[in-house]
Design a protein around this motif. Structure first.
Motif, mmCIF file in Angstrom:
data_model
loop_
_atom_site.group_PDB
_atom_site.id
_atom_site.type_symbol
_atom_site.label_atom_id
_atom_site.label_comp_id
_atom_site.label_asym_id
_atom_site.label_seq_id
_atom_site.Cartn_x
_atom_site.Cartn_y
_atom_site.Cartn_z
ATOM 1 N N LEU A 1 16.363 -17.141 71.620
ATOM 2 C CA LEU A 1 15.659 -16.876 72.863
ATOM 3 C C LEU A 1 14.601 -15.804 72.644
ATOM 4 O O LEU A 1 14.729 -14.955 71.768
ATOM 5 C CB LEU A 1 16.651 -16.433 73.931
ATOM 6 C CG LEU A 1 17.695 -17.479 74.300
ATOM 7 C CD1 LEU A 1 18.714 -16.898 75.246
ATOM 8 C CD2 LEU A 1 17.047 -18.698 74.900
ATOM 9 N N PRO A 2 13.535 -15.826 73.449
ATOM 10 C CA PRO A 2 12.461 -14.853 73.265
ATOM 11 C C PRO A 2 12.907 -13.433 73.577
ATOM 12 O O PRO A 2 13.805 -13.220 74.383
ATOM 13 C CB PRO A 2 11.393 -15.315 74.257
ATOM 14 C CG PRO A 2 12.144 -16.068 75.287
ATOM 15 C CD PRO A 2 13.308 -16.705 74.582
ATOM 16 N N SER B 1 17.948 -16.219 81.627
ATOM 17 C CA SER B 1 17.474 -16.430 80.261
ATOM 18 C C SER B 1 16.992 -17.866 80.082
ATOM 19 O O SER B 1 17.377 -18.762 80.835
ATOM 20 C CB SER B 1 18.578 -16.115 79.246
ATOM 21 O OG SER B 1 19.691 -16.963 79.449
ATOM 22 N N TRP B 2 16.143 -18.062 79.105
ATOM 23 C CA TRP B 2 15.690 -19.409 78.773
ATOM 24 C C TRP B 2 16.808 -20.112 78.017
ATOM 25 O O TRP B 2 17.327 -19.595 77.039
ATOM 26 C CB TRP B 2 14.443 -19.372 77.892
ATOM 27 C CG TRP B 2 13.217 -18.969 78.623
ATOM 28 C CD1 TRP B 2 12.606 -17.750 78.592
ATOM 29 C CD2 TRP B 2 12.447 -19.782 79.518
ATOM 30 N NE1 TRP B 2 11.519 -17.758 79.414
ATOM 31 C CE2 TRP B 2 11.383 -18.986 79.988
ATOM 32 C CE3 TRP B 2 12.562 -21.094 79.969
ATOM 33 C CZ2 TRP B 2 10.440 -19.472 80.886
ATOM 34 C CZ3 TRP B 2 11.622 -21.567 80.860
ATOM 35 C CH2 TRP B 2 10.567 -20.771 81.307
ATOM 36 N N GLN C 1 13.109 -23.696 75.918
ATOM 37 C CA GLN C 1 11.725 -23.250 76.083
ATOM 38 C C GLN C 1 10.834 -24.386 76.563
ATOM 39 O O GLN C 1 11.071 -25.541 76.222
ATOM 40 C CB GLN C 1 11.185 -22.741 74.749
ATOM 41 C CG GLN C 1 11.789 -21.447 74.307
ATOM 42 C CD GLN C 1 11.280 -20.279 75.126
ATOM 43 O OE1 GLN C 1 10.228 -20.340 75.748
ATOM 44 N NE2 GLN C 1 12.037 -19.211 75.130
ATOM 45 N N GLU D 1 7.785 -26.950 76.562
ATOM 46 C CA GLU D 1 7.057 -27.599 75.468
ATOM 47 C C GLU D 1 5.567 -27.528 75.775
ATOM 48 O O GLU D 1 5.099 -28.137 76.724
ATOM 49 C CB GLU D 1 7.492 -29.054 75.341
ATOM 50 C CG GLU D 1 8.952 -29.214 74.996
ATOM 51 C CD GLU D 1 9.402 -30.653 75.061
ATOM 52 O OE1 GLU D 1 8.569 -31.557 75.285
ATOM 53 O OE2 GLU D 1 10.609 -30.879 74.908
ATOM 54 N N PRO E 1 10.073 -24.824 85.721
ATOM 55 C CA PRO E 1 11.282 -25.064 84.935
ATOM 56 C C PRO E 1 12.453 -25.420 85.840
ATOM 57 O O PRO E 1 12.466 -25.099 87.023
ATOM 58 C CB PRO E 1 11.527 -23.724 84.242
ATOM 59 C CG PRO E 1 10.831 -22.719 85.061
ATOM 60 C CD PRO E 1 9.686 -23.418 85.731
ATOM 61 N N GLY F 1 10.877 -26.668 80.556
ATOM 62 C CA GLY F 1 11.879 -25.691 80.159
ATOM 63 C C GLY F 1 12.996 -25.565 81.179
ATOM 64 O O GLY F 1 12.925 -26.102 82.282
#
Length: 115
Positions: A2-3, A30-31, A34, A36, A43, A68
């Motif tokens: 995750l980022p 949180s993601w 992600q 595209e 999302p 996402g």
């Protein structure tokens, strides 16, 4: 993986070049998957199961939306002071970054089994 949160210098550099950055996420958000490329829409948001975690969505999330998937997992910070499901749902809505849903786009929600 995750980022990670961006450094302030990175944010300033991106803004200087005209990039629109996603807002910072709270610890409970949180993601899971992600986006595209450049997301075409909002999302999808997955809400934790009875364990309070998002593990059940890991395989499904990439298939739900090319834009996402964000996940909300439980925390005592969110649960404190909630006397009913409506209050908890209001807490969850407050977590969602408003900048991700432009033009009043609908929010897709996915959840199952709170126990």
């Amino acid at each position: 993986q995750l980022p990670q949160p961006l450094l302030e210098t990175t944010k300033a550099l991106a803004a200087g070049h005209g990039y629109e950055l996603l807002p910072d996420l709270t610890p409970e958000l949180s993601w899971i998957a992600q986006p595209e490329g450049t997301p075409a829409g909002a999302p999808t948001v997955c809400i934790h199961d009875f364990t309070g975690l998002l593990w059940g969505f890991r395989a499904l999330a990439p298939l739900l939306s090319a834009s996402g998937c964000l996940g909300i997992h439980a925390s005592t910070r969110l649960l404190d002071g909630c006397a009913c499901m409506q209050e908890l749902a209001a807490q969850y809505v407050q977590l969602l970054p408003k900048g991700l849903w432009k033009g009043g786009a609908p929010v897709g929600l996915v959840g199952y089994s709170l126990g």
